[in-house]
Design an enzyme around this catalytic site. Structure first.
Site, PDB file in Angstrom:
ATOM      1  N   SER A 146       0.849  -1.193   0.000  1.00  0.00           N
ATOM      2  CA  SER A 146       0.000   0.000   0.000  1.00  0.00           C
ATOM      3  C   SER A 146       0.884   1.242   0.000  1.00  0.00           C
ATOM      4  O   SER A 146       1.701   1.427   0.913  1.00  0.00           O
ATOM      5  CB  SER A 146      -0.890   0.028   1.249  1.00  0.00           C
ATOM      6  OG  SER A 146      -1.415   1.336   1.402  1.00  0.00           O
ATOM      7  N   HIS A 196      -1.479  -1.495  -3.954  1.00  0.00           N
ATOM      8  CA  HIS A 196      -2.735  -1.181  -3.279  1.00  0.00           C
ATOM      9  C   HIS A 196      -2.817   0.327  -3.063  1.00  0.00           C
ATOM     10  O   HIS A 196      -1.899   0.927  -2.485  1.00  0.00           O
ATOM     11  CB  HIS A 196      -2.739  -1.929  -1.939  1.00  0.00           C
ATOM     12  CG  HIS A 196      -4.008  -1.857  -1.163  1.00  0.00           C
ATOM     13  ND1 HIS A 196      -5.065  -2.724  -1.381  1.00  0.00           N
ATOM     14  CD2 HIS A 196      -4.400  -1.035  -0.160  1.00  0.00           C
ATOM     15  CE1 HIS A 196      -6.049  -2.438  -0.537  1.00  0.00           C
ATOM     16  NE2 HIS A 196      -5.675  -1.413   0.221  1.00  0.00           N
ATOM     17  N   ASP A 214      -4.870   3.315  -1.420  1.00  0.00           N
ATOM     18  CA  ASP A 214      -5.879   3.631  -0.407  1.00  0.00           C
ATOM     19  C   ASP A 214      -6.440   5.026  -0.618  1.00  0.00           C
ATOM     20  O   ASP A 214      -5.790   6.029  -0.316  1.00  0.00           O
ATOM     21  CB  ASP A 214      -5.252   3.526   0.993  1.00  0.00           C
ATOM     22  CG  ASP A 214      -5.081   2.081   1.420  1.00  0.00           C
ATOM     23  OD1 ASP A 214      -6.074   1.334   1.366  1.00  0.00           O
ATOM     24  OD2 ASP A 214      -3.962   1.698   1.792  1.00  0.00           O
ATOM     25  N   MET A 241      -9.002   7.821   0.388  1.00  0.00           N
ATOM     26  CA  MET A 241      -9.789   8.226   1.571  1.00  0.00           C
ATOM     27  C   MET A 241     -10.300   9.649   1.375  1.00  0.00           C
ATOM     28  O   MET A 241      -9.579  10.498   0.841  1.00  0.00           O
ATOM     29  CB  MET A 241      -8.919   8.176   2.829  1.00  0.00           C
ATOM     30  CG  MET A 241      -8.248   6.836   3.054  1.00  0.00           C
ATOM     31  SD  MET A 241      -7.404   6.788   4.650  1.00  0.00           S
ATOM     32  CE  MET A 241      -6.518   5.241   4.512  1.00  0.00           C
ATOM     33  N   HIS A 262      -8.636   0.897  -3.378  1.00  0.00           N
ATOM     34  CA  HIS A 262      -9.489   0.615  -2.217  1.00  0.00           C
ATOM     35  C   HIS A 262     -10.190   1.926  -1.861  1.00  0.00           C
ATOM     36  O   HIS A 262      -9.571   2.829  -1.302  1.00  0.00           O
ATOM     37  CB  HIS A 262      -8.602   0.083  -1.072  1.00  0.00           C
ATOM     38  CG  HIS A 262      -9.320  -0.089   0.219  1.00  0.00           C
ATOM     39  ND1 HIS A 262      -8.666  -0.304   1.412  1.00  0.00           N
ATOM     40  CD2 HIS A 262     -10.643  -0.090   0.530  1.00  0.00           C
ATOM     41  CE1 HIS A 262      -9.551  -0.427   2.379  1.00  0.00           C
ATOM     42  NE2 HIS A 262     -10.752  -0.287   1.876  1.00  0.00           N
ATOM     43  N   MET A 283     -12.245   4.159   0.171  1.00  0.00           N
ATOM     44  CA  MET A 283     -12.827   4.446   1.494  1.00  0.00           C
ATOM     45  C   MET A 283     -13.466   5.823   1.391  1.00  0.00           C
ATOM     46  O   MET A 283     -12.987   6.806   1.970  1.00  0.00           O
ATOM     47  CB  MET A 283     -11.732   4.395   2.568  1.00  0.00           C
ATOM     48  CG  MET A 283     -11.269   2.978   2.863  1.00  0.00           C
ATOM     49  SD  MET A 283      -9.667   2.914   3.708  1.00  0.00           S
ATOM     50  CE  MET A 283      -8.576   2.973   2.291  1.00  0.00           C
ATOM     51  N   MET A 316     -10.831  -6.318   6.138  1.00  0.00           N
ATOM     52  CA  MET A 316     -10.064  -5.314   6.899  1.00  0.00           C
ATOM     53  C   MET A 316      -9.671  -5.903   8.243  1.00  0.00           C
ATOM     54  O   MET A 316     -10.534  -6.350   9.010  1.00  0.00           O
ATOM     55  CB  MET A 316     -10.895  -4.049   7.139  1.00  0.00           C
ATOM     56  CG  MET A 316     -11.189  -3.204   5.916  1.00  0.00           C
ATOM     57  SD  MET A 316      -9.744  -2.739   4.946  1.00  0.00           S
ATOM     58  CE  MET A 316      -8.752  -1.854   6.153  1.00  0.00           C
ATOM     59  N   GLY A 321      -8.714   3.716   7.737  1.00  0.00           N
ATOM     60  CA  GLY A 321      -8.440   5.139   7.934  1.00  0.00           C
ATOM     61  C   GLY A 321      -6.968   5.481   8.014  1.00  0.00           C
ATOM     62  O   GLY A 321      -6.548   6.508   7.509  1.00  0.00           O
ATOM     63  N   GLY A 372      -2.671   3.949   8.188  1.00  0.00           N
ATOM     64  CA  GLY A 372      -1.674   2.891   8.154  1.00  0.00           C
ATOM     65  C   GLY A 372      -1.050   2.730   9.528  1.00  0.00           C
ATOM     66  O   GLY A 372      -1.284   3.544  10.427  1.00  0.00           O
ATOM     67  N   GLY A 373      -0.295   1.663   9.703  1.00  0.00           N
ATOM     68  CA  GLY A 373       0.484   1.485  10.925  1.00  0.00           C
ATOM     69  C   GLY A 373      -0.301   1.078  12.159  1.00  0.00           C
ATOM     70  O   GLY A 373       0.196   1.183  13.282  1.00  0.00           O
ATOM     71  N   ASP A 411      -6.142  -6.798   4.818  1.00  0.00           N
ATOM     72  CA  ASP A 411      -5.586  -5.440   4.792  1.00  0.00           C
ATOM     73  C   ASP A 411      -5.557  -4.834   6.192  1.00  0.00           C
ATOM     74  O   ASP A 411      -6.595  -4.624   6.810  1.00  0.00           O
ATOM     75  CB  ASP A 411      -6.484  -4.591   3.879  1.00  0.00           C
ATOM     76  CG  ASP A 411      -5.985  -3.164   3.692  1.00  0.00           C
ATOM     77  OD1 ASP A 411      -4.895  -2.837   4.180  1.00  0.00           O
ATOM     78  OD2 ASP A 411      -6.710  -2.382   3.049  1.00  0.00           O
ATOM     79  N   GLY A 412      -4.338  -4.576   6.674  1.00  0.00           N
ATOM     80  CA  GLY A 412      -4.188  -3.854   7.935  1.00  0.00           C
ATOM     81  C   GLY A 412      -3.337  -4.601   8.943  1.00  0.00           C
ATOM     82  O   GLY A 412      -3.653  -5.732   9.324  1.00  0.00           O
ATOM     83  N   GLY A 413      -2.219  -4.000   9.309  1.00  0.00           N
ATOM     84  CA  GLY A 413      -1.384  -4.564  10.363  1.00  0.00           C
ATOM     85  C   GLY A 413      -0.599  -5.794   9.952  1.00  0.00           C
ATOM     86  O   GLY A 413      -0.111  -6.545  10.803  1.00  0.00           O
ATOM     87  N   GLY A 473       1.442  -1.951   4.122  1.00  0.00           N
ATOM     88  CA  GLY A 473       1.840  -0.565   3.916  1.00  0.00           C
ATOM     89  C   GLY A 473       3.128  -0.265   4.653  1.00  0.00           C
ATOM     90  O   GLY A 473       4.227  -0.250   4.076  1.00  0.00           O
TER      91      GLY A 473
HETATM   92  C1  DX5 Z   1      -6.170   1.297   6.135  1.00  0.00           C
HETATM   93  C2  DX5 Z   1      -5.738   0.934   4.723  1.00  0.00           C
HETATM   94  C3  DX5 Z   1      -4.610  -0.040   4.663  1.00  0.00           C
HETATM   95  C4  DX5 Z   1      -3.334   0.463   5.241  1.00  0.00           C
HETATM   96  C5  DX5 Z   1      -2.428  -0.684   5.557  1.00  0.00           C
HETATM   97  O1  DX5 Z   1      -7.300   2.074   6.067  1.00  0.00           O
HETATM   98  O2  DX5 Z   1      -6.817   0.366   4.021  1.00  0.00           O
HETATM   99  O3  DX5 Z   1      -4.381  -0.464   3.314  1.00  0.00           O
HETATM  100  O4  DX5 Z   1      -2.647   1.316   4.400  1.00  0.00           O
HETATM  101  O5  DX5 Z   1      -1.347  -0.161   6.230  1.00  0.00           O
HETATM  102  P1  DX5 Z   1      -0.504  -1.032   7.260  1.00  0.00           P
HETATM  103  O6  DX5 Z   1       0.012  -2.179   6.467  1.00  0.00           O
HETATM  104  O7  DX5 Z   1       0.544  -0.076   7.713  1.00  0.00           O
HETATM  105  O8  DX5 Z   1      -1.443  -1.451   8.330  1.00  0.00           O
HETATM  106 ZN    ZN Z   2      -6.495  -0.582   1.981  1.00  0.00          ZN
END
Ligand code: DX5
Ligand code: ZN
Length: 223
Positions: free
Chosen positions: A11, A36, A38, A40, A69, A71, A140, A145, A147-148, A176-178, A198
């Protein structure tokens, strides 16, 4: 889809945008095939990122598969723009669509792959009515919302029940996420084909390509 190869989808949310081309090239050199994106809007989620203009710029930089993606509230208004800009896959949150079926049909009619995204506070079974109309499921594993954030293992509790149907419909399953070098091990062998990462790819510890390779090897070998 059960025999599909396992892929890391970096991402760009955590990338250094002042040298985005270089960072993407680093992932490509290491064999990266999917990116990917993101999107938003500061409304559906509190954070604000980018729109079709950046997708178009990234399209010029790479032949990678681009997954957008979304959002955003009212994604239907912008789907054409994202596909024209070069998105190959469009992922939407069902609650943002006026008619989920119509949105999925629209994405496919424009020649892109269509996917639904399920948030941690939603049941995976909300996608059941649409299995014949979608190409991809994005689970998810953080609240969307930012990253990290930390991986939420409980989001996979419902996956075993849905997995046979997902396989019957040849749906690509993504998380996706963490996802990082520790958490990725806990999501292997559960029917998940693609892992968004990400901050585990774009960080100061190593180059994006080196981080990508580490995660890709972990996804494939489990060690
Ligand atoms: C969160 C995003 C994710 C995010 C992942 O809303 O959809 O794609 O960027 O980031 P990491 O891998 O840092 O959790
Ligand atoms: Zn995403």
């Amino acid at each position: 889809m059960s025999n599909a190869k396992l892929q890391i989808s970096p991402s760009v949310l955590s990338a250094d945008f002042s040298r985005l081309g270089e960072q993407i090239a680093s992932v490509v050199e290491s064999g990266g095939e999917v990116l990917h994106l993101d999107v938003m809007d500061g409304h559906y989620v509190p954070n604000l990122t980018f729109g079709p203009l950046l997708v178009k710029a990234i399209r010029k930089m790479t032949d990678m598969i681009l997954e957008a993606h979304l959002m955003i509230s009212e994604p239907d208004k912008y789907i054409d723009d994202f596909i024209k800009a070069g998105a190959d896959i469009v992922l939407v949150h069902p609650s943002t669509c006026a008619s989920v079926s119509e949105t999925l049909k629209h994405i496919r009619a424009l020649g892109a792959k269509a996917g639904l995204v399920v948030n941690p506070d939603e049941k995976l079974t909300i996608v059941e009515p649409y299995l014949g109309e979608m190409d991809q499921l994005l689970i998810m594993s953080v609240v969307p919302g930012f990253g990290g954030q930390s991986f939420m293992p409980e989001v996979l509790d419902d996956l075993p029940g849905l997995r046979p149907a997902l396989e019957d419909y040849h749906i690509l399953v993504e998380i996706d996420g963490g996802i990082n070098k520790s958490t990725i091990k806990s999501v292997l062998n559960q029917g998940i084909h693609r892992f968004v990462a990400g901050s585990a790819v774009f960080n100061k510890q190593a180059s994006p390509g080196e981080n990508f390779t580490l995660l890709q090897n972990l996804a494939i070998t489990g060690k």
